[in-house]
Scaffold this active site. Structure first.
Site, mmCIF file in Angstrom:
data_model
loop_
_atom_site.group_PDB
_atom_site.id
_atom_site.type_symbol
_atom_site.label_atom_id
_atom_site.label_comp_id
_atom_site.label_asym_id
_atom_site.label_seq_id
_atom_site.Cartn_x
_atom_site.Cartn_y
_atom_site.Cartn_z
ATOM 1 N N SER A 176 25.218 106.125 74.967
ATOM 2 C CA SER A 176 24.951 105.911 73.550
ATOM 3 C C SER A 176 23.454 106.072 73.259
ATOM 4 O O SER A 176 22.894 107.117 73.533
ATOM 5 C CB SER A 176 25.487 104.548 73.119
ATOM 6 O OG SER A 176 25.536 104.461 71.716
ATOM 7 N N ASP A 272 33.889 110.832 68.515
ATOM 8 C CA ASP A 272 33.103 109.660 68.883
ATOM 9 C C ASP A 272 33.277 108.565 67.830
ATOM 10 O O ASP A 272 32.923 108.750 66.662
ATOM 11 C CB ASP A 272 31.632 110.054 69.002
ATOM 12 C CG ASP A 272 30.755 108.938 69.500
ATOM 13 O OD1 ASP A 272 30.534 107.985 68.713
ATOM 14 O OD2 ASP A 272 30.318 108.991 70.664
ATOM 15 N N HIS A 339 33.963 105.960 72.844
ATOM 16 C CA HIS A 339 32.501 105.935 72.842
ATOM 17 C C HIS A 339 32.044 105.267 74.127
ATOM 18 O O HIS A 339 32.338 104.104 74.357
ATOM 19 C CB HIS A 339 31.980 105.156 71.624
ATOM 20 C CG HIS A 339 30.482 105.147 71.520
ATOM 21 N ND1 HIS A 339 29.764 106.243 71.101
ATOM 22 C CD2 HIS A 339 29.560 104.188 71.800
ATOM 23 C CE1 HIS A 339 28.467 105.954 71.092
ATOM 24 N NE2 HIS A 339 28.329 104.708 71.533
#
Length: 393
Positions: A176, A272, A339
């Site tokens: 991330s 995502d 994610h």
């Protein structure tokens, strides 16, 4: 036939909860926190002025001279209010960081859970600057320190003092905001080592796209502009980008990855979920509430909404295809609503992990890292992949 697995999460879950949510390993290695006290004298401090920190598990056996450095993720702050709040959390102050954390997925110490990297030296660098380890500045009015680039340097010095400088093989990874940080720092990481050291980078869920939201606006660009301006990021962005584009554009990975010289592996979900919720269909871009349910649960999306998300996937494919053209790079782009997949045991390597070409993520990354095979895996469009671990909030 393996059925699609969906994870149900209740309540308001943003980036932080998704990154930190762990499944699959009932007895993970717990690794204590180490604060880099010497960093403070160099001004390498968290948002609140506290010293930065990391977690470290030493390697052994065949992995004793190999290292994984994992950059923690956890969103960003983009103005004085959000940064001021952030400094009262573990993503802005080492005072609030857990005293120990579980090492799962790519950081696991179990060969059955992490076959290629289990006995390497493994470190997670905690994230507390709010700008993907790229900030520089000080806001006197609120007492906020923006010192992410200095934290990066102090953490690397700390790892080198532990023996990383003599490593045979090293891998920089991150998820991330940590995935974006990996892209930003990949070549800087390479520069720390002699030419005969094998150095590669893995960016997980770091492909934040400069995409138009459902209202036709630019939610993510506006947000990133605040990060870049407020936290003094521009001076730490690659000159290969800023010489031809504005600083905000150069915080988007799509404008960075093509110039990364070090071999890099892009691991991403084509749908995502953080980007769907916070960039494509945030509440402020959807005043009528048409996306209220779809943004949290893909099974409630209308055909028109799915079509919009397919356009987002197409844009991501264009980015990764540009990077995968180089033989040194790798790609694993699966058509899942997810994610971060490298730090969760269920998605990294388990009996029913997501696969492409019958290879789990861990096997794909390992094949690429050790040059056992090229990995250029791009999934077909949703809903074709029945190995996904979809996230539903």
């Amino acid at each position: 036939m393996q059925s699609t697995k969906a994870f149900w999460i209740f309540g308001l879950v943003g980036l932080l909860g998704l990154v930190r949510w762990v499944h699959g390993d009932g007895n993970p290695l717990m690794v204590p926190l180490t604060v880099i006290q010497s960093a403070s004298s160099k001004g390498a401090v968290c948002l609140d002025g506290s010293a930065p920190a990391y977690h470290f598990s030493p390697g052994y056996g065949s992995g004793i001279n190999n290292w994984i450095i994992d950059l923690e993720g956890g969103g960003w702050c983009n103005n004085r209010r959000t940064c001021d709040f952030r400094k009262t959390t573990r993503h802005g102050s080492s005072k609030y960081m857990e005293r120990q954390i579980a090492f799962n997925g790519i950081l696991s110490n179990k060969p059955e859970d992490n076959p290629d990297f289990y006995n390497w030296n493994r470190a997670r660098i905690r994230y507390c600057d709010g700008a993907s380890f790229a900030s520089e500045g000080y806001d006197q009015a609120s007492g906020l320190y923006f010192r992410g680039q200095r934290i990066w340097s102090a953490a690397m010095e700390e790892m080198m003092s532990k023996g990383m400088g003599s490593a045979n093989q090293v891998l920089l990874s991150g998820c991330s905001a940590g995935g974006l940080a990996t892209i930003l720092h990949c070549d800087q990481f390479r520069a720390l080592f002699p030419g005969n050291t094998k150095v590669k980078c893995l960016a997980d869920a770091g492909l934040f796209l400069d995409a138009t939201d459902v209202s036709g606006g630019q939610t993510i660009r506006s947000f990133f502009q605040g990060v870049v301006d407020m936290l003094g990021v521009a001076k730490n962005l690659p000159g290969t980008c800023t010489s031809r584009m504005d600083a905000t554009s150069c915080f988007f990975p799509e404008n960075l990855v093509g110039n990364v010289q070090t071999p890099i592996f892009l691991l991403n979900a084509a749908y995502d979920v953080w980007q769907i919720q916070e960039s494509l269909a945030p509440g402020k871009a959807d005043p009528s509430g048409a996306w209220k349910y779809c943004r949290l649960n893909y099974t409630t999306c209308t055909p028109g909404q799915i079509q919009f998300l397919q356009g987002f996937r197409n844009k991501m494919i264009n980015v990764v295809q540009g990077v995968s053209g180089s033989g040194k790079n790798g790609v694993f782009l699966n058509s899942c609503f997810a994610h971060c997949q490298s730090g969760l045991q269920d998605t990294w390597f388990s009996n029913n992990s997501p696969t492409l070409g019958n290879k789990a993520i861990a096997k794909s990354v390992g094949d690429w890292y050790f040059d056992r095979a090229e990995v250029k895996a791009i999934d077909c469009a949703y809903p074709c992949d029945n190995t996904c671990h979809h996230v539903v909030i």
